[in-house]
Design a protein around this motif. Structure first.
Motif, PDB file in Angstrom:
ATOM      1  N   SER A  62       7.595   1.393  -0.981  1.00  0.00           N
ATOM      2  CA  SER A  62       7.386   0.621  -2.212  1.00  0.00           C
ATOM      3  C   SER A  62       7.367  -0.874  -1.895  1.00  0.00           C
ATOM      4  CB  SER A  62       8.488   0.932  -3.224  1.00  0.00           C
ATOM      5  OG  SER A  62       9.723   0.386  -2.786  1.00  0.00           O
ATOM      6  N   ARG A  63       6.812  -1.649  -2.819  1.00  0.00           N
ATOM      7  CA  ARG A  63       6.807  -3.107  -2.638  1.00  0.00           C
ATOM      8  C   ARG A  63       8.232  -3.648  -2.591  1.00  0.00           C
ATOM      9  NH1 ARG A  63       2.775  -2.351  -6.744  1.00  0.00           N
ATOM     10  NH2 ARG A  63       0.669  -2.600  -5.892  1.00  0.00           N
ATOM     11  N   HIS A  84      -1.875  -3.322   0.655  1.00  0.00           N
ATOM     12  CA  HIS A  84      -1.567  -2.644  -0.595  1.00  0.00           C
ATOM     13  C   HIS A  84      -2.506  -1.475  -0.839  1.00  0.00           C
ATOM     14  CE1 HIS A  84       1.172  -5.840  -2.291  1.00  0.00           C
ATOM     15  NE2 HIS A  84       0.600  -6.480  -1.288  1.00  0.00           N
ATOM     16  N   ILE A  85      -1.976  -0.404  -1.399  1.00  0.00           N
ATOM     17  CA  ILE A  85      -2.785   0.751  -1.789  1.00  0.00           C
ATOM     18  C   ILE A  85      -3.354   0.486  -3.178  1.00  0.00           C
ATOM     19  CG2 ILE A  85      -2.726   3.228  -2.289  1.00  0.00           C
ATOM     20  CD1 ILE A  85      -0.452   3.427  -0.246  1.00  0.00           C
ATOM     21  N   ASN A 135      -4.683   2.444  -5.619  1.00  0.00           N
ATOM     22  CA  ASN A 135      -4.267   3.289  -6.745  1.00  0.00           C
ATOM     23  C   ASN A 135      -3.100   4.181  -6.321  1.00  0.00           C
ATOM     24  OD1 ASN A 135      -6.436   2.649  -8.756  1.00  0.00           O
ATOM     25  ND2 ASN A 135      -7.713   3.381  -7.070  1.00  0.00           N
ATOM     26  N   PRO A 136      -1.914   3.607  -6.158  1.00  0.00           N
ATOM     27  CA  PRO A 136      -0.783   4.429  -5.693  1.00  0.00           C
ATOM     28  C   PRO A 136      -0.411   5.500  -6.702  1.00  0.00           C
ATOM     29  CG  PRO A 136      -0.034   2.269  -6.440  1.00  0.00           C
ATOM     30  CD  PRO A 136      -1.527   2.218  -6.425  1.00  0.00           C
ATOM     31  N   LYS A 137      -0.146   6.706  -6.202  1.00  0.00           N
ATOM     32  CA  LYS A 137       0.215   7.824  -7.069  1.00  0.00           C
ATOM     33  C   LYS A 137       1.689   7.807  -7.438  1.00  0.00           C
ATOM     34  CE  LYS A 137      -3.873   9.681  -7.106  1.00  0.00           C
ATOM     35  NZ  LYS A 137      -4.678   9.690  -8.331  1.00  0.00           N
ATOM     36  N   THR A 138       2.490   7.091  -6.668  1.00  0.00           N
ATOM     37  CA  THR A 138       3.924   7.042  -6.930  1.00  0.00           C
ATOM     38  C   THR A 138       4.464   5.676  -6.545  1.00  0.00           C
ATOM     39  OG1 THR A 138       6.077   7.928  -6.225  1.00  0.00           O
ATOM     40  CG2 THR A 138       4.270   8.137  -4.677  1.00  0.00           C
ATOM     41  N   LEU A 139       5.554   5.277  -7.169  1.00  0.00           N
ATOM     42  CA  LEU A 139       6.171   3.987  -6.872  1.00  0.00           C
ATOM     43  C   LEU A 139       6.758   3.950  -5.474  1.00  0.00           C
ATOM     44  CD1 LEU A 139       7.967   3.259 -10.276  1.00  0.00           C
ATOM     45  CD2 LEU A 139       5.845   2.260  -9.419  1.00  0.00           C
ATOM     46  N   GLU A 140       7.004   5.110  -4.890  1.00  0.00           N
ATOM     47  CA  GLU A 140       7.598   5.166  -3.552  1.00  0.00           C
ATOM     48  C   GLU A 140       6.589   4.808  -2.459  1.00  0.00           C
ATOM     49  OE1 GLU A 140      10.856   5.848  -2.446  1.00  0.00           O
ATOM     50  OE2 GLU A 140      11.216   5.381  -4.540  1.00  0.00           O
ATOM     51  N   GLN A 169       3.528   2.467  -2.318  1.00  0.00           N
ATOM     52  CA  GLN A 169       2.630   1.450  -2.867  1.00  0.00           C
ATOM     53  C   GLN A 169       1.949   0.620  -1.794  1.00  0.00           C
ATOM     54  OE1 GLN A 169       5.773  -0.401  -5.255  1.00  0.00           O
ATOM     55  NE2 GLN A 169       4.609   0.128  -7.103  1.00  0.00           N
ATOM     56  N   ILE A 170       2.606   0.446  -0.663  1.00  0.00           N
ATOM     57  CA  ILE A 170       2.066  -0.394   0.410  1.00  0.00           C
ATOM     58  C   ILE A 170       2.362   0.251   1.763  1.00  0.00           C
ATOM     59  CG2 ILE A 170       2.338  -2.531  -0.913  1.00  0.00           C
ATOM     60  CD1 ILE A 170       4.817  -3.111   0.808  1.00  0.00           C
TER      61      ILE A 170
END
Length: 588
Positions: free
Chosen positions: A418-419, A437-438, A440-445, A447-448
């Motif tokens: 995550s960020r 950075h990703i 369209n991240p599918k989860t907050l865990e 993101q990058i």
């Protein structure tokens, strides 16, 4: 990869002979499949439930592992057909659509409201089907396999099959508010509204996994006939009124979807496999879909297409020396009807069952399977170089052994995080981190891509706080940073990170590990020349006055120190930590 279970005796009956387990395992290998397990319904139930399964069948079941893109092999019928063609006991069937006998196609009319939830639909009809119990069960099982695999758990496509003789077309595909949809669902004795059904199926072990697809939508999709009889509420449940039974003769198949191409693939896969049970085998009655703008489309298309492949390229790629005629024969055994058109060219016809054939490489792979991987002679490549381990990987493999010998345990954490993991929790600004950075991240865990190995180790410690102290962990892996000079805009860097977690900070332990690390790389301690030294530094991740930079050849390659109490708290740790992180590539 998906695994199918087929009754051994029924399989052997359809194949026309019996096999020993070893013989059948060899046949599976020859065709590029794997016999995963020999079991029974009783044994599987006892394994799952841990108790004796009274009354369960003890008939032998072969569980066979199927490639994820071979949708034509997901049931007994498709598997048997492919193996018989492979063994040259029968020719590959020719699939075709036929017009309805009365001249009027079954119509599926799509209303505009469906665009809010599932905008696409296709349909077809199987006529004159004669089901046995085994055939019926295989028909249901194939739908389940397609739902789990190609349909992505019904999120992309949902299949509905109905007894055509119990309903009357044209059929309407609409989307309505949940409170306005009411019908008797499959295997239920009374009618429910869509709202009531969503509550009912929240406790259903099978259907509860699909509720999230539409439960937050303002309208739910529904299909009904011209008399208002509900056929299905996709992607959740079909109606009881039109359910398939052993007495069903004519089957109406509809697939609703968010992806039209996937819907076509699912429909083609389903009808081609089970059209062998139709009154005229391998024929499918076309259905007509009318879109909201009035366009009329006919399904299924059952497209055949042709590819031309170069024999010399195939021989070179596989490592064989076969004639064009032999190549054509091998492909025909793989259900790809082929013929030689030139001295070194073969024309290959791709049937509608083989959606896995996308490129000439896929055809080449089928040649290798048809020829037999065990029949390909091993040769030394004609090259003036010999492969060797990448230097950086070799060094880090050697380092892992010696760091472990120093009493540290290796961990392997996720490359994505995550960020907050690389910024907020480390008291740093995400803008200055150089993180990739990703979109369209599918989860907050996730993101990058990680810019440091430290958060992964700290999260590992947080998940193992019950383990005895001290905890001494390390990781040698890549981090990812933005780099405008690279063609992909990012680069990998190999880093080494170690953390000491105990009731006291243990800075001296980490400092000693740094000295051992440099000793292994033969970097002497010196403030001049090619040596290394440490000097005081300020970093918000570390406790003020307890942080140092590692300097090699006048270049900062890493940091070590005692972590700031705020960092420790944010990672939900209770004891102080000392940490070290170094860029390994800068030392080589």
């Amino acid at each position: 990869m998906p695994t199918i279970g087929v009754n051994r005796d029924l399989l052997f009956e359809r194949l026309g002979r019996t096999y020993t387990e070893e013989e059948f395992d060899e046949l599976m290998f020859d065709y590029g499949l794997e016999l995963d397990e020999v079991t029974s319904e009783k044994a599987m139930l006892e394994k799952e439930q841990g108790v004796t399964a009274q009354g369960a069948s003890e008939a032998i079941i072969y569980r066979i592992e199927i490639p994820a893109n071979r949708y034509d092999l997901l049931c007994l019928e498709g598997l048997v057909r492919a193996l018989l063609v492979f063994q040259e006991k029968q020719e590959a069937p020719r699939y075709k659509t036929i017009p309805p006998t009365n001249g009027n196609s079954q119509q599926l009319i799509i209303q505009e409201a469906t665009a809010q939830v599932r905008p696409h639909a296709v349909c077809a009809v199987l006529r004159g089907v004669n089901f046995t119990q085994a055939m019926y069960q295989s028909f249901i099982d194939l739908q389940d396999k397609l739902h789990q695999n190609l349909c992505r758990k019904r999120s992309l496509v949902a299949i509905g099959t109905h007894d055509l003789d119990t309903v009357q077309g044209p059929f309407i595909y609409n989307a309505k508010p949940p409170a306005e949809i009411k019908f008797k669902p499959l295997n239920q004795t009374k009618e429910y509204t869509a709202v009531e059904l969503m509550q009912l199926y929240k406790s259903d072990s099978h259907l509860k996994h699909f509720l999230h697809i539409i439960e937050d939508k303002p309208v739910y999709p529904v299909i009904y006939d011209q008399n208002g009889v509900v056929l299905s509420m996709p992607p959740i449940i079909n109606g009881e009124h039109s359910k398939i039974t052993l007495n069903t003769k004519n089957i109406f198949i509809e697939c609703t979807a968010t992806d039209l191409h996937k819907a076509k693939m699912v429909l083609d896969s389903l009808v081609t496999i089970f059209s062998e049970y139709c009154q005229t085998p391998f024929t499918v009655e076309a259905g007509e879909v009318i879109t909201p703008d009035g366009t009329k489309l006919t399904y299924p298309a059952l497209p055949y297409r042709e590819e031309i492949v170069d024999v010399a390229w195939i021989n070179k790629s596989v490592g064989i020396s076969e004639s064009p005629e032999s190549i054509a024969k091998l492909l025909t055994r793989m259900c790809l009807s082929s013929e030689v058109i030139e001295e070194s060219k073969v024309k290959v016809e791709i049937p509608p069952t083989r959606y896995d054939i996308i490129h000439a490489c896929d055809i080449m792979e089928d040649v290798a399977i048809g020829f037999g991987y065990n029949n390909i002679q091993r040769t030394i490549p004609k090259t003036n170089t010999i492969g060797d381990q990448f230097g950086l990987n070799k060094v880090t493999d050697l380092l892992r052994q010696d760091i472990a010998a120093a009493g540290f345990t290796e961990v392997l954490s996720f490359s994505l995080c995550s960020r907050d993991d690389v910024a907020g929790k480390l008291n740093k600004d995400i803008e200055s981190s150089g993180a990739v950075h990703i979109a369209n991240p599918k989860t907050l865990e996730f993101q990058i891509a990680r810019t440091t190995l430290l958060p992964g180790i700290l999260k590992t410690i947080a998940s193992n706080k019950k383990m005895p102290l001290p905890m001494k962990l390390f990781e040698i892996s890549d981090i990812i940073l933005q780099d405008k000079d690279k063609d992909v805009g990012a680069k990998n860097e190999r880093h080494f990170c170690a953390v000491y977690y105990n009731k006291n900070p243990g800075f001296e332990i980490i400092h000693g590990l740094l000295d051992r690390f440099m000793q292994l790389l033969e970097v002497p301690y010196s403030k001049e020349g090619n040596g290394y030294f440490i000097r005081a530094a300020d970093d918000p991740t570390f406790f003020p006055g307890r942080c140092a930079e590692v300097v090699v050849k006048a270049q900062v390659v890493g940091k070590l120190g005692v972590l700031h109490p705020d960092v420790i708290t944010k990672f939900e740790l209770n004891n102080p930590c000392a940490a070290l992180e170094i860029n390994v590539e800068a030392l080589l």
